[in-house]
Design a protein around this motif. Sequence first.
Motif, short mmCIF file in Angstrom:
data_model
loop_
_atom_site.label_atom_id
_atom_site.label_comp_id
_atom_site.label_asym_id
_atom_site.label_seq_id
_atom_site.Cartn_x
_atom_site.Cartn_y
_atom_site.Cartn_z
N MET A 62 0.84 -1.20 0.00
CA MET A 62 0.00 0.00 0.00
C MET A 62 0.88 1.25 0.00
O MET A 62 1.80 1.37 0.80
CB MET A 62 -0.92 0.01 1.22
N ASP A 63 0.58 2.17 -0.92
CA ASP A 63 1.22 3.48 -0.92
C ASP A 63 0.12 4.53 -0.91
O ASP A 63 -1.07 4.21 -0.87
CB ASP A 63 2.16 3.64 -2.12
N ASP A 64 0.51 5.81 -0.93
CA ASP A 64 -0.49 6.87 -0.84
C ASP A 64 -1.50 6.83 -1.99
O ASP A 64 -2.69 7.06 -1.77
CB ASP A 64 0.20 8.25 -0.82
N VAL A 65 -1.02 6.53 -3.18
CA VAL A 65 -1.93 6.48 -4.34
C VAL A 65 -2.97 5.39 -4.14
O VAL A 65 -4.17 5.59 -4.37
CB VAL A 65 -1.13 6.26 -5.64
N ARG A 66 -2.52 4.22 -3.70
CA ARG A 66 -3.45 3.10 -3.52
C ARG A 66 -4.42 3.37 -2.37
O ARG A 66 -5.60 3.05 -2.45
CB ARG A 66 -2.65 1.82 -3.29
N TRP A 67 -3.93 3.97 -1.28
CA TRP A 67 -4.82 4.30 -0.16
C TRP A 67 -5.87 5.33 -0.58
O TRP A 67 -7.04 5.20 -0.24
CB TRP A 67 -4.01 4.85 1.03
N GLY A 68 -5.44 6.34 -1.33
CA GLY A 68 -6.40 7.35 -1.77
C GLY A 68 -7.46 6.78 -2.68
O GLY A 68 -8.66 7.08 -2.53
#
Length: 201
Positions: free
Chosen positions: A87-93
């Motif tokens: 999970m990175d910021d793009v995937r969390w968003g």
Amino acid sequence: MLTVHVDSRGRALAVKGAWIADAGPPEELLAAHPGARVRTWPGILTPGLVNLHGNELLEEAYHPDPREADELGVEPLTGDALAALVMDDVRWGASARRGVQRMLAHGTVRAACEELHNRAVRDAVRRTGLALMGRIGRPGGTPSLDPCAAGLPVEFAAPRERHSAARFAVFDVRDEAELAERGAGTCVATVVDGRLVHRRR
């Protein structure tokens, strides 16, 4: 343009922009606003639901993209299944945006959260228009996109009346008792800030 939303139970709301311009019986609102666009819905017009599991559904679950359905399924992933994902910021968003859309499809107009700590989630939720309310501690029950399936009393947002924010939902049921029995999957429409953000096809 002013829109009058009418349900099957004799309730109506006149919406102008992001606000309720008027509320009352359909015949009164249609007479008072003769040039209005009219949307007629099956079922009951409600203030919309409060989902008490905002943190659990938005920061502690991953909502798979439909393109990942073959690999990950369609239900929110939590626990070990979530831990196995990168999970990175793009995937969390992106997950948070999908989660909010799925909450809106269940008539949720407000989510109860402790502070959202994940910045990507916080930013994504802020852009969706979903209202957040505070909470202290975990509410118990089972986190679910359908607040009626969480094992807790069903909570509605504040009643919609003249000059209040245009946030409400319509469920294709006869009354609140049938809604609690059949669940929020009966949602046919959700309006947030005057915008129709969910409409069942």
